[in-house]
Motif scaffolding. Structure first.
Motif, PDB file in Angstrom:
ATOM      1  N   TYR A 233      20.448 -24.187 -22.401  1.00 20.77           N
ATOM      2  CA  TYR A 233      20.441 -24.999 -22.902  1.00 20.77           C
ATOM      3  C   TYR A 233      19.390 -25.337 -23.212  1.00 20.77           C
ATOM      4  CZ  TYR A 233      24.495 -28.964 -24.176  1.00 20.77           C
ATOM      5  OH  TYR A 233      24.492 -30.352 -24.300  1.00 20.77           O
ATOM      6  N   ASP A 234      19.079 -26.850 -21.853  1.00 26.12           N
ATOM      7  CA  ASP A 234      18.293 -27.660 -22.202  1.00 26.12           C
ATOM      8  C   ASP A 234      16.964 -27.536 -23.264  1.00 26.12           C
ATOM      9  OD1 ASP A 234      19.971 -30.011 -20.863  1.00 26.12           O
ATOM     10  OD2 ASP A 234      18.699 -29.237 -18.877  1.00 26.12           O
ATOM     11  N   ASP A 235      16.781 -25.728 -23.015  1.00 19.83           N
ATOM     12  CA  ASP A 235      15.926 -25.254 -24.041  1.00 19.83           C
ATOM     13  C   ASP A 235      16.172 -25.434 -25.268  1.00 19.83           C
ATOM     14  OD1 ASP A 235      14.237 -25.244 -21.461  1.00 19.83           O
ATOM     15  OD2 ASP A 235      15.347 -23.227 -20.888  1.00 19.83           O
TER      16      ASP A 235
ATOM     17  N   SER B  83      19.829 -29.332 -30.428  1.00 23.83           N
ATOM     18  CA  SER B  83      21.452 -29.207 -30.334  1.00 23.83           C
ATOM     19  C   SER B  83      21.918 -28.453 -31.377  1.00 23.83           C
ATOM     20  CB  SER B  83      22.008 -30.755 -29.987  1.00 23.83           C
ATOM     21  OG  SER B  83      20.801 -31.089 -31.336  1.00 23.83           O
TER      22      SER B  83
END
Length: 335
Positions: free
Chosen positions: A269-271, A274
């Motif tokens: 998710y954080d990589d 969005s």
């Protein structure tokens, strides 16, 4: 021991008196064969004592003997090295697969390891031996869209310097006319390029066999670099950039090969930007659907007594997942 006339007849059977180039190759084959008769006899004896391949060179694919006399597989390979590669490949192969499976691969049409049930995305993956690809390896993994080839790997099994079975990639080739089709398939795979997809499948294949080491030919080590003057026959496509993008690293134990990771790391998710998170989520969910079926088909080829421990467990291979499973691990709560 086979007669000198045998080698002349083999050379003519492979090349035929079609043109100057073929005549020259016939003579080169003949001279190299009779100069190295002991190595050829070793090849013949090996196949005669290998049930799935007995008679292969005589009745099915005499052209395969060209591996002995031409500098294939990697730069400046010797006949001894190429014969060792043949013997090692088939010895390892029989540790993995049944004799009937080996015969179907080399005498028949090979095996479909996965086929999409989506009519809008009709992909198919096949494990075959294509005699025209023997310059870079003795097995191929093909990716098709309907009957159109998108990409294929040519590879072989061999023992690495530690004496362990390993998989050696000789090349990755794509269709010359498949650019538009490749773009279309990339969209249907949610941004996953077909060449990355087939590398992923080759990695899963490697893991399923319990193989821990995967190597890929370097541009410098490609077999066409064996000759200083090759005109337009030299290798035109660089693969080093792609290998490095996929985590390849130089290893002191292999002069002509990169060492490749046998796993493909999923982005989380954080990589992921969005705007692309939903795309990656859909891609990984698709892989979660494909990979278990693919692994099951690979295992169907195994010998009855071959039960390897996978060398890695890919996330897509895990079929029992929690109800709230998310492949990119989105946070449970967000402000």
């Amino acid at each position: 021991m086979h007669s000198i006339s045998h080698f002349w007849n083999v050379s003519r059977g492979i090349y035929g008196p079609r043109n100057f180039k073929e005549n020259k190759r016939a003579v080169v084959f003949f001279v190299r064969a009779i100069s190295n008769r002991a190595l050829f006899e070793e090849l013949y004896t090996f196949f005669d004592q290998y049930p799935p391949m007995k008679g292969f060179l005589e009745t099915h694919d005499p052209d395969f003997q060209e591996v002995m006399t031409r500098v294939f597989l990697f730069k400046n390979s010797t006949m001894r090295q190429r014969l060792d590669a043949v013997e090692h490949h088939f010895t390892i192969l029989r540790q993995f697969f049944s004799d009937d499976v080996i015969k179907e691969i080399y005498w028949g049409k090979g095996y479909t390891l996965w086929q999409s049930q989506d009519a809008a995305n009709p992909l198919k993956v096949r494990l075959i031996f294509d005699t025209g690809q023997r310059k870079e390896g003795f097995l191929s993994l093909y990716l098709y869209s309907r009957e159109d080839m998108l990409y294929h790997f040519n590879f072989r099994f061999d023992y690495n310097k530690a004496g362990e079975p390993a998989l050696y990639i000789g090349t990755l080739q794509g269709s010359k006319e498949g650019l538009e089709l490749t773009k279309e398939i990339t969209k249907k795979l949610f941004g996953y390029r077909p060449k990355n997809f087939i590398l992923y499948l080759l990695r899963i294949f490697t893991q399923t066999l319990g193989i821990k080491d995967l190597y890929a030919i370097t541009d410098a080590g490609f077999y066409t670099n064996s000759h200083i003057l090759r005109g337009n026959r030299s290798k035109k496509t660089s693969l080093d950039v792609f290998w490095k993008e996929e985590g390849a690293e130089a290893t002191p134990s292999e002069e002509f090969y990169w060492q490749m990771p046998i796993t493909e790391k999923r982005r989380k998710y954080d990589d992921i930007p969005s705007r692309k998170r939903n795309l990656f989520r859909k891609r990984y969910l698709l892989m979660d659907d494909i990979i278990p079926d693919y692994i099951a088909h690979v295992k169907e080829l195994f010998r009855d007594d071959f039960r390897p421990t996978p060398s890695a467990i890919d996330e897509a291979a895990i079929t029992e997942k929690p109800a709230d499973y998310d492949p990119i691990e989105a946070p449970k709560t967000q402000e």
